[in-house]
Design a protein around this motif. Structure first.
Motif, PDB file in Angstrom:
ATOM      1  N   MET A   1      50.846  39.162  42.489  1.00 55.06           N
ATOM      2  CA  MET A   1      50.157  38.824  41.120  1.00 55.06           C
ATOM      3  C   MET A   1      51.103  38.670  39.802  1.00 55.06           C
ATOM      4  O   MET A   1      50.295  38.098  39.006  1.00 55.06           O
ATOM      5  CB  MET A   1      49.296  40.407  40.979  1.00 55.06           C
ATOM      6  N   GLY A   2      52.100  39.348  40.101  1.00 54.68           N
ATOM      7  CA  GLY A   2      52.812  39.297  38.987  1.00 54.68           C
ATOM      8  C   GLY A   2      53.480  37.793  38.723  1.00 54.68           C
ATOM      9  O   GLY A   2      53.699  37.294  37.872  1.00 54.68           O
TER      10      GLY A   2
ATOM     11  N   PRO B   1      46.539  35.406  42.871  1.00 54.31           N
ATOM     12  CA  PRO B   1      45.551  36.264  43.212  1.00 54.31           C
ATOM     13  C   PRO B   1      45.766  36.767  44.579  1.00 54.31           C
ATOM     14  O   PRO B   1      46.145  36.127  45.282  1.00 54.31           O
ATOM     15  CB  PRO B   1      44.274  35.848  42.925  1.00 54.31           C
ATOM     16  N   LEU B   2      45.472  38.076  44.830  1.00 57.40           N
ATOM     17  CA  LEU B   2      45.624  38.822  46.139  1.00 57.40           C
ATOM     18  C   LEU B   2      44.418  37.954  47.273  1.00 57.40           C
ATOM     19  O   LEU B   2      43.403  37.568  46.267  1.00 57.40           O
ATOM     20  CB  LEU B   2      45.397  40.291  46.122  1.00 57.40           C
ATOM     21  N   ASN B   3      44.446  37.876  48.371  1.00 56.06           N
ATOM     22  CA  ASN B   3      43.586  37.813  49.233  1.00 56.06           C
ATOM     23  C   ASN B   3      43.113  38.846  50.147  1.00 56.06           C
ATOM     24  O   ASN B   3      43.607  39.969  50.030  1.00 56.06           O
ATOM     25  CB  ASN B   3      43.901  36.474  49.977  1.00 56.06           C
TER      26      ASN B   3
ATOM     27  N   ASP C   1      45.820  40.566  52.087  1.00 58.73           N
ATOM     28  CA  ASP C   1      46.595  41.597  51.278  1.00 58.73           C
ATOM     29  C   ASP C   1      46.087  42.771  50.903  1.00 58.73           C
ATOM     30  O   ASP C   1      46.487  43.982  50.538  1.00 58.73           O
ATOM     31  CB  ASP C   1      46.946  40.908  49.851  1.00 58.73           C
ATOM     32  N   ARG C   2      44.580  42.583  50.669  1.00 57.14           N
ATOM     33  CA  ARG C   2      44.052  43.867  50.081  1.00 57.14           C
ATOM     34  C   ARG C   2      43.482  45.079  51.246  1.00 57.14           C
ATOM     35  O   ARG C   2      43.602  46.275  50.857  1.00 57.14           O
ATOM     36  CB  ARG C   2      42.748  43.354  49.273  1.00 57.14           C
ATOM     37  N   ILE C   3      43.306  44.437  52.295  1.00 55.66           N
ATOM     38  CA  ILE C   3      42.675  45.553  53.317  1.00 55.66           C
ATOM     39  C   ILE C   3      43.412  46.423  53.820  1.00 55.66           C
ATOM     40  O   ILE C   3      42.906  47.553  53.848  1.00 55.66           O
ATOM     41  CB  ILE C   3      42.290  44.503  54.610  1.00 55.66           C
TER      42      ILE C   3
ATOM     43  N   CYS D   1      39.820  52.091  40.935  1.00 59.29           N
ATOM     44  CA  CYS D   1      40.191  50.926  42.151  1.00 59.29           C
ATOM     45  C   CYS D   1      39.375  49.715  41.770  1.00 59.29           C
ATOM     46  O   CYS D   1      38.055  49.674  41.680  1.00 59.29           O
ATOM     47  CB  CYS D   1      39.849  51.566  43.421  1.00 59.29           C
ATOM     48  N   SER D   2      40.063  48.480  41.870  1.00 58.59           N
ATOM     49  CA  SER D   2      39.609  47.277  41.885  1.00 58.59           C
ATOM     50  C   SER D   2      39.008  46.840  43.208  1.00 58.59           C
ATOM     51  O   SER D   2      39.735  46.569  44.101  1.00 58.59           O
ATOM     52  CB  SER D   2      40.426  46.274  41.222  1.00 58.59           C
ATOM     53  N   ALA D   3      37.779  47.163  43.716  1.00 58.99           N
ATOM     54  CA  ALA D   3      36.994  46.888  45.067  1.00 58.99           C
ATOM     55  C   ALA D   3      36.072  45.963  44.751  1.00 58.99           C
ATOM     56  O   ALA D   3      34.781  46.151  44.442  1.00 58.99           O
ATOM     57  CB  ALA D   3      36.696  48.134  45.570  1.00 58.99           C
TER      58      ALA D   3
ATOM     59  N   LYS E   1      45.712  42.156  24.962  1.00 61.18           N
ATOM     60  CA  LYS E   1      46.332  43.295  24.138  1.00 61.18           C
ATOM     61  C   LYS E   1      46.923  44.292  24.844  1.00 61.18           C
ATOM     62  O   LYS E   1      47.791  45.004  24.477  1.00 61.18           O
ATOM     63  CB  LYS E   1      45.356  44.139  23.238  1.00 61.18           C
ATOM     64  N   ARG E   2      46.648  44.282  26.379  1.00 60.37           N
ATOM     65  CA  ARG E   2      47.553  45.212  26.945  1.00 60.37           C
ATOM     66  C   ARG E   2      49.070  45.037  27.481  1.00 60.37           C
ATOM     67  O   ARG E   2      49.212  43.776  27.858  1.00 60.37           O
ATOM     68  CB  ARG E   2      46.756  45.321  28.604  1.00 60.37           C
ATOM     69  N   LYS E   3      49.924  45.808  27.172  1.00 62.48           N
ATOM     70  CA  LYS E   3      51.343  45.684  27.416  1.00 62.48           C
ATOM     71  C   LYS E   3      51.847  46.059  28.550  1.00 62.48           C
ATOM     72  O   LYS E   3      51.423  47.220  29.191  1.00 62.48           O
ATOM     73  CB  LYS E   3      52.020  46.160  26.297  1.00 62.48           C
ATOM     74  N   GLY E   4      52.791  45.527  29.266  1.00 58.43           N
ATOM     75  CA  GLY E   4      53.375  46.338  30.363  1.00 58.43           C
ATOM     76  C   GLY E   4      52.818  46.436  31.903  1.00 58.43           C
ATOM     77  O   GLY E   4      52.858  47.383  32.384  1.00 58.43           O
ATOM     78  N   HIS E   5      51.861  45.519  31.997  1.00 59.92           N
ATOM     79  CA  HIS E   5      51.327  45.530  33.174  1.00 59.92           C
ATOM     80  C   HIS E   5      51.356  44.442  34.052  1.00 59.92           C
ATOM     81  O   HIS E   5      51.648  43.546  33.539  1.00 59.92           O
ATOM     82  CB  HIS E   5      49.307  45.710  32.991  1.00 59.92           C
ATOM     83  N   PHE E   6      51.308  44.644  35.385  1.00 67.57           N
ATOM     84  CA  PHE E   6      51.803  43.520  36.095  1.00 67.57           C
ATOM     85  C   PHE E   6      50.767  42.450  36.166  1.00 67.57           C
ATOM     86  O   PHE E   6      51.011  41.218  36.528  1.00 67.57           O
ATOM     87  CB  PHE E   6      52.302  43.966  37.770  1.00 67.57           C
ATOM     88  N   MET E   7      49.420  42.735  35.949  1.00 63.54           N
ATOM     89  CA  MET E   7      48.493  41.597  36.245  1.00 63.54           C
ATOM     90  C   MET E   7      48.509  40.572  34.948  1.00 63.54           C
ATOM     91  O   MET E   7      48.144  41.256  33.841  1.00 63.54           O
ATOM     92  CB  MET E   7      47.158  42.294  36.556  1.00 63.54           C
ATOM     93  N   PRO E   8      48.700  39.379  35.162  1.00 59.81           N
ATOM     94  CA  PRO E   8      48.608  38.630  33.980  1.00 59.81           C
ATOM     95  C   PRO E   8      47.097  38.154  33.581  1.00 59.81           C
ATOM     96  O   PRO E   8      46.580  38.229  34.598  1.00 59.81           O
ATOM     97  CB  PRO E   8      49.174  37.326  34.063  1.00 59.81           C
TER      98      PRO E   8
ATOM     99  N   SER F   1      39.843  34.683  38.301  1.00 62.84           N
ATOM    100  CA  SER F   1      39.717  34.726  39.576  1.00 62.84           C
ATOM    101  C   SER F   1      38.971  36.075  40.139  1.00 62.84           C
ATOM    102  O   SER F   1      38.172  36.018  41.121  1.00 62.84           O
ATOM    103  CB  SER F   1      41.023  34.504  40.572  1.00 62.84           C
ATOM    104  N   GLN F   2      39.086  37.139  39.324  1.00 60.11           N
ATOM    105  CA  GLN F   2      38.549  38.228  39.752  1.00 60.11           C
ATOM    106  C   GLN F   2      37.168  38.349  39.364  1.00 60.11           C
ATOM    107  O   GLN F   2      36.418  38.781  40.242  1.00 60.11           O
ATOM    108  CB  GLN F   2      39.150  39.476  38.780  1.00 60.11           C
ATOM    109  N   PHE F   3      36.737  37.707  38.341  1.00 62.06           N
ATOM    110  CA  PHE F   3      35.145  37.361  38.264  1.00 62.06           C
ATOM    111  C   PHE F   3      34.491  36.560  39.253  1.00 62.06           C
ATOM    112  O   PHE F   3      33.732  36.767  39.615  1.00 62.06           O
ATOM    113  CB  PHE F   3      34.923  36.887  36.949  1.00 62.06           C
TER     114      PHE F   3
HETATM  115  O1  LIG Z   1      43.962  46.638  35.637  1.00 62.36           O
HETATM  116  C1  LIG Z   1      43.987  45.582  36.132  1.00 62.36           C
HETATM  117  O2  LIG Z   1      44.398  44.464  35.650  1.00 62.36           O
HETATM  118  C2  LIG Z   1      43.391  45.610  37.353  1.00 62.36           C
HETATM  119  O3  LIG Z   1      42.644  46.539  37.883  1.00 62.36           O
HETATM  120  C3  LIG Z   1      44.595  44.839  38.430  1.00 62.36           C
HETATM  121  O4  LIG Z   1      45.567  46.217  38.336  1.00 62.36           O
HETATM  122  C4  LIG Z   1      44.161  44.528  39.823  1.00 62.36           C
HETATM  123  O5  LIG Z   1      43.003  44.386  39.944  1.00 62.36           O
HETATM  124  C5  LIG Z   1      44.616  45.479  40.966  1.00 62.36           C
HETATM  125  O6  LIG Z   1      45.758  45.311  41.008  1.00 62.36           O
HETATM  126  C6  LIG Z   1      44.061  45.091  42.398  1.00 62.36           C
HETATM  127  O7  LIG Z   1      43.913  43.864  42.671  1.00 62.36           O
HETATM  128  P1  LIG Z   1      42.804  43.051  42.745  1.00 62.36           P
HETATM  129  O8  LIG Z   1      41.812  43.252  42.038  1.00 62.36           O
HETATM  130  O9  LIG Z   1      43.167  41.548  43.097  1.00 62.36           O
HETATM  131  O10 LIG Z   1      42.416  43.603  44.496  1.00 62.36           O
END
Ligand SMILES: O=C(O)[C@H](O)[C@@H](O)[C@H](O)[C@H](O)COP(=O)(O)O
Ligand SMILES: Nc1ncnc2c1ncn2[C@@H]1O[C@H](COP(=O)(O)OP(=O)(O)O)[C@@H](O)[C@H]1O
Length: 141
Positions: A1-2, A6-8, A11-13, A37-39, A91-98, A104-106
């Motif tokens: 993700m970094g 996107p994960l598939n 990756d997620r299961i 959790c992002s489920a 606005k969010r700083k220091g998170h791995f998800m760009p 792709s999440q939507f």
């Molecule tokens: O805060 C966020 O930006 C998201 O929650 C992010 O952290 C991501 O959604 C998770 O890492 C899980 O990954 P997936 O959503 O792709 O399963």
């Protein structure tokens, strides 16, 4: 993700299975658990409830009747528009998800709906209001 990929499902299961195991363990020790959790897909939420082996089982409302190895789960869908969530991520700083991964999440999202045991709350509400709604729902269950 970094790296903006996107994960598939593959990756997620395993990660969702680990979360299911943690839920089972904590519930068995008498705890009530909040899992943030992002489920995104129904299948992912089924794994949280039943683990990987139970996802093929049909029937019954998710989370209503607990069977061995299952957890009772209230899914709280924090829903919001692309614009609002994107604005917050920018606005969010220091998170791995760009923020570029939000599209792709939507696209992947399967919003929880009956017969899943779920509620939907708008992220336009403030955190206190969101918590109050969740707490009231749990009291009624
Ligand atoms: O805060 C966020 O930006 C998201 O929650 C992010 O952290 C991501 O959604 C998770 O890492 C899980 O990954 P997936 O959503 O792709 O399963
Ligand atoms: N109800 C809310 N009102 C205002 N800002 C919020 C609200 N919920 C989350 N945020 C902000 O949005 C950003 C993303 O929220 P976060 O909780 O990190 O999301 P996730 O659970 O997807 O990791 C954070 O900067 C957070 O402070």
């Amino acid at each position: 993700m970094g790296r903006g990929i996107p994960l598939n499902d593959q990756d997620r299961i395993p990660w969702l299975c680990n979360l299911h195991d943690m839920l089972v363990r904590d519930v068995a020790s008498g705890q009530r658990v909040v899992l943030a959790c992002s489920a995104l897909k129904k299948m992912y939420r089924d794994i949280l409830i039943r683990g990987k082996d139970g996802t093929a089982l049909k029937g019954g409302e998710s989370g209503k009747e607990e069977k061995p190895g299952e957890v009772q789960l209230l899914v709280v869908h924090l829903s919001g528009s692309f614009e609002v969530i994107s604005g917050r991520l920018l606005k969010r700083k220091g998170h791995f998800m760009p923020p570029e991964l939000l599209q792709s999440q939507f696209e992947t999202l399967e919003p929880p709906a009956a017969p899943e045991n779920c509620i939907q709350i708008s992220v336009d509400k403030n955190v206190s209001e969101i918590i109050a709604t969740i707490t009231e729902t749990l009291k009624m269950k």
